[in-house]
Design an enzyme around this catalytic site. Structure first.
Site, mmCIF file in Angstrom:
data_model
loop_
_atom_site.group_PDB
_atom_site.id
_atom_site.type_symbol
_atom_site.label_atom_id
_atom_site.label_comp_id
_atom_site.label_asym_id
_atom_site.label_seq_id
_atom_site.Cartn_x
_atom_site.Cartn_y
_atom_site.Cartn_z
ATOM 1 N N GLU A 197 1.536 2.696 6.727
ATOM 2 C CA GLU A 197 1.021 3.518 8.318
ATOM 3 C C GLU A 197 0.046 2.517 9.110
ATOM 4 O O GLU A 197 0.072 2.892 10.096
ATOM 5 C CB GLU A 197 -1.057 4.247 7.158
ATOM 6 C CG GLU A 197 -0.385 5.122 6.769
ATOM 7 C CD GLU A 197 -0.969 5.440 4.833
ATOM 8 O OE1 GLU A 197 -1.295 5.478 3.871
ATOM 9 O OE2 GLU A 197 -0.395 3.418 4.669
ATOM 10 N N GLY A 230 17.012 -7.420 -28.334
ATOM 11 C CA GLY A 230 18.406 -7.145 -29.210
ATOM 12 C C GLY A 230 17.667 -5.858 -29.467
ATOM 13 O O GLY A 230 16.924 -5.414 -29.622
#
Length: 366
Positions: free
Chosen positions: A61, A300
């Site tokens: 803004e 993993g």
């Protein structure tokens, strides 16, 4: 105005709010842990637009108002469109409140996508604007605004990061051969996409086995997310690529030798001891405390399983390569405890299916 359609200003409001959302997305890899915010001001002098560009920098803004001033364009009496409630000043805030800037600029109407979930801001921005005589409509494309900033919303409300799991597997569900070879199952185009996914996250997390067997760099395309390594006994080697700088946290347990802690800290790593065992929920709370709003889990198998078993996964990127690895000793995509009955299987709510070269990407939520 309610979440969904823009009732007050109709199609015009919806049109400009869609522009706002597109602008906001441009800050995705740069504003975290702040939300992505765009702003469009429509006034007699024309239209100006801006977006929040980086964490700690001016908000959308304020940037839009400043841009209008540079163009010698008056926004007095104009309408401001913004996807998130304009903020107000509060202790610890890095920039001045946007609500004050909007009031001073003489803007007469503000259209807001969603209220700020931060309790220090929620409704206070809207109240400040209305108190100053500004017309405020809330909820224009609210569902879209919520979806775009889902990471920010979760982090603000819970204090823990938004968790995304990324898996790259073969057609038969393997992420490595029986000798743990995994480079490369997916193709080069998919790997380029993964770097972009990394850019959208504050941290990348892997287990020590991934570090020892693959020696990955864990880098993004335009950003260097924090590297988080789960390494109970501190088996990480000082020459590992993940230790190339100090942007790394290694999570260990009380079983870790003090000499290893000192060695890795000399390499620049931050070592965090989390009790006798690494548990996912305390880990996420810790990451939240150090300001990590989103984490990408990349492996993993046992790490994937632990996160899925803990029911803390918000989103998945599941890459499937048209390769068959085979072998009962090859590494499956998901380890962990798993389930005993199919009725308890987790279901993937598929959001998108993409093609990257020969690979398929399924994007969804659990």
């Amino acid at each position: 105005m309610e979440n969904g359609k823009c009732k007050m200003g109709g199609e015009k409001d919806e049109f400009f709010m869609r522009q706002v959302l597109e602008l906001a997305k441009q800050g995705e890899s740069f504003v975290s842990p702040n939300p992505m915010v765009g702003a469009v001001i429509v006034c007699d002098g024309g239209i100006v637009a801006a977006w929040h560009r980086k964490f700690g920098g001016p908000h959308a803004e304020v940037l839009a108002i400043s841009l209008a001033e540079k163009k010698k364009m008056s926004v007095k009496g104009g309408t401001l469109y913004v996807n998130l409630e304009p903020c107000v000043d509060f202790e610890g805030k890095k920039t001045h409140g946007c609500a004050d800037a909007i009031i001073k600029a003489g803007i007469k109407r503000v259209v807001v996508g969603m209220l700020d979930p931060n309790p220090r801001v929620a409704r206070n921005g809207v109240k400040a604007l209305r108190k100053a005589g500004i017309s405020v409509d809330v909820g224009c494309l609210g569902a879209e605004a919520q979806k775009m900033n889902k990471v920010f919303v979760k982090f603000i409300k819970t204090g823990v990061p938004f968790v995304t799991v990324k898996i790259g597997m073969s057609l038969d569900g393997k992420i490595a051969t029986k000798t743990r070879e995994s480079k490369w199952i997916t193709g080069e185009i998919s790997r380029a996409k993964v770097k972009k996914i990394r850019d959208a996250n504050d941290a990348i997390l892997v287990g020590i086995n991934t570090v020892l067997h693959d020696n990955p760099e864990l880098c993004g395309a335009v950003r260097e997310p924090l590297r988080v390594i789960l390494d109970s006994r501190l088996r990480c080697k000082p020459d590992a690529k993940v230790l190339r700088d100090s942007n790394i946290v290694i999570i260990a347990t009380a079983r870790a030798a003090k000499s290893k802690i000192k060695l890795l800290e000399k390499c620049g790593a931050r070592v965090k001891i989390l009790g006798k065992k690494i548990e996912i929920n305390p880990l996420l709370r810790y990451l939240g405390k150090i300001g990590i709003s989103s984490v990408l889990v990349e492996g993993g198998s046992e790490i994937f399983g632990s996160f899925i078993d803990s029911k803390c996964v918000d989103k998945v990127y599941w890459f499937i390569a048209p390769k068959i690895i085979g072998g009962r000793d090859a590494i499956p995509a998901v380890g962990g405890s798993g389930i005993t009955n199919l009725k308890n299987a987790l279901s993937l709510r598929t959001k998108h299916i993409h093609r990257f070269g020969e690979d398929i990407l399924i994007e969804g939520t659990l």
